[in-house]
Write an enzyme that holds these catalytic residues in place. Sequence first.
Site, PDB file in Angstrom:
ATOM      1  N   HIS A 201      -6.121  66.021  11.574  1.00  0.00           N
ATOM      2  CA  HIS A 201      -5.462  67.299  11.280  1.00  0.00           C
ATOM      3  C   HIS A 201      -5.477  68.294  12.436  1.00  0.00           C
ATOM      4  CE1 HIS A 201      -9.658  68.373  10.460  1.00  0.00           C
ATOM      5  NE2 HIS A 201      -9.309  69.636  10.592  1.00  0.00           N
TER       6      HIS A 201
HETATM    7  N1  UDP Z   1     -12.970  65.805   3.216  1.00  0.00           N
HETATM    8  C1  UDP Z   1     -12.644  65.692   1.866  1.00  0.00           C
HETATM    9  N2  UDP Z   1     -11.468  65.086   1.526  1.00  0.00           N
HETATM   10  C2  UDP Z   1     -10.602  64.573   2.454  1.00  0.00           C
HETATM   11  C3  UDP Z   1     -10.946  64.699   3.836  1.00  0.00           C
HETATM   12  C4  UDP Z   1     -12.137  65.325   4.172  1.00  0.00           C
HETATM   13  O1  UDP Z   1     -13.407  66.130   0.986  1.00  0.00           O
HETATM   14  O2  UDP Z   1      -9.546  64.041   2.086  1.00  0.00           O
HETATM   15  C5  UDP Z   1     -14.235  66.495   3.583  1.00  0.00           C
HETATM   16  C6  UDP Z   1     -15.160  65.749   4.501  1.00  0.00           C
HETATM   17  O3  UDP Z   1     -16.000  64.869   3.793  1.00  0.00           O
HETATM   18  C7  UDP Z   1     -15.941  66.889   5.138  1.00  0.00           C
HETATM   19  C8  UDP Z   1     -14.905  67.987   5.223  1.00  0.00           C
HETATM   20  O4  UDP Z   1     -13.874  67.645   4.317  1.00  0.00           O
HETATM   21  O5  UDP Z   1     -16.995  67.298   4.275  1.00  0.00           O
HETATM   22  C9  UDP Z   1     -14.351  68.132   6.624  1.00  0.00           C
HETATM   23  O6  UDP Z   1     -13.340  69.087   6.617  1.00  0.00           O
HETATM   24  P1  UDP Z   1     -12.114  69.070   7.651  1.00  0.00           P
HETATM   25  O7  UDP Z   1     -11.992  67.726   8.268  1.00  0.00           O
HETATM   26  O8  UDP Z   1     -10.936  69.644   6.919  1.00  0.00           O
HETATM   27  O9  UDP Z   1     -12.528  70.175   8.730  1.00  0.00           O
HETATM   28  P2  UDP Z   1     -13.384  70.159  10.066  1.00  0.00           P
HETATM   29  O10 UDP Z   1     -14.729  69.582   9.719  1.00  0.00           O
HETATM   30  O11 UDP Z   1     -12.649  69.372  11.093  1.00  0.00           O
HETATM   31  O12 UDP Z   1     -13.492  71.599  10.453  1.00  0.00           O
END
Ligand code: UDP
Length: 357
Positions: A201
Site C-alpha cells: 500500500h
Molecule cells: N492488517 C490487517 N488486515 C489486512 C492487512 C493488514 O488486519 O488485510 C494488519 C496487520 O496485521 C498489521 C497492520 O494491519 O497489524 C498493519 O497496518 P498497515 O500495513 O495498514 O500499516 P503500516 O504498518 O504499514 O503503517
Amino acid sequence: MHILHVVGARPNFMKAAPVMRALSLLPGVRQTLVHTGQHYDANMSDVFFQELEIPAPDVNMQVGSGSHAQQTAEIMTRFEPVVLEHKPDLVLVYGDVNSTVAALLVCSKLLVRVGHVEAGLRSFDRTMPEEVNRLVTDQLSDLLFTPSEDGNRNLAREGIDASKVHLVGNVMIDTLIRMLPRAAERLQSWLPDRFALVTLHRPSNVDDLPWLVQMLETLQQIGRDVMVVFPVHPRTRQRLAEAGVNRFAANHLRLLDPLPYLDFLALQTRATLVITDSGGVQEESTYLGIPCLTVRENTERPITVDMGTNILVGRDLGRVRSEFESIVSGHPKGGARPPLWDGKAAGRIAQIVCGKC
Ligand code: UDP
C-alpha cells in the site's frame, strides 16, 4: 489523570488497544478516545474496534481522505476544539500517520503534553510522508516510547533529551500475542499448506503503475508454485483499477478485500512467506518467525532485518523471485525475536505515564 488517545488509521488501532487496556487497570485514570476518521471504511476501521475490543470513540471527527496538506489541516482544525473542551493532562499519539503529527502540532501550540507511542523509528528517507511525520512528532513530544534500541539511538542523535525517552518494546506485538489464540480459530478451509501472503500500500510502490503491473505479473508467476493470497488495501485497489489489472485475479492469485485483524493474523501464522511493504507486517512476521520479503529500498524497522526474518529486497522484482525460490526450496533466512517484544510493552507505558501523574 485524564489521558486522551488519538487514532485515525488501521495501524493505529492495534497499537492503541493494549495501551488503553493497560491504563484502564490503573486507578485514577480517565480516558477519552478520539478517532480522526482518516480511515473510515468498515473493513479498515470498525472491524478492528470490534475484534480488538476497543471502546467506541468518544469523538469521531470524520475527516476522510484528501491530500496530505488537506487531511493534516482538517484534523488540526477539528481537533483543536476537542482538546480545548476535554482538557486532557496528556495526549497519546501512535505511529506515523497524518493523524499522529496533526494532533501533536495542535497539542504543542496549546501547551498540552504529548506522548508518542512507537517513537524513534527512522527510514532516513524523507520522500516518505511517514518519515516526515515521525521526525516532527518526535521533536515535539514530551514522552517518547520506543520499540527497540535503534529508536533510542536515532533520538539521541537528533538531540532529544534522554530523560524523555523510554524503551518499552513493541505494543503491536502485545496485540498479536493477545489475539493469537483467537486467530487460530479462524483458519480458512480453502487454504493450501503452502501459500504467500501479500500486502502492498505504500504510495512509492502502488502509485507507480508500471511497477505495480510488473509486481502483479511477478505474483502471478509465484502463484504457479504456491498460492498467493493478497488482501488489497483500498488505495491499491484503486490503482489496480486505474491500471486495468484486476484481470490478474485467478485461482492461484486471490485478490481479497482488506481482512479483519484475526483473519489476517491467522493467515500470517500459517504463511510460507509474506511479501509486503507494510511496517507492521515486517514486525509481526519477525515475531512469528515467518520469512518476509520487504519490497522497499529502506525500512524504519531495521531490527527486523538485523535480528528477524525480514529481507529488504528493494523494488527489484528479480530479487523477489530469487528470494522466493530460496524460501520455497527450504532455505529461509531464520531469525529471532527482538528484546521486549514480549506482550508487556503497554503495561510499561502505563506505569511510566502514571509515574508522571
Ligand atoms: N492488517 C490487517 N488486515 C489486512 C492487512 C493488514 O488486519 O488485510 C494488519 C496487520 O496485521 C498489521 C497492520 O494491519 O497489524 C498493519 O497496518 P498497515 O500495513 O495498514 O500499516 P503500516 O504498518 O504499514 O503503517
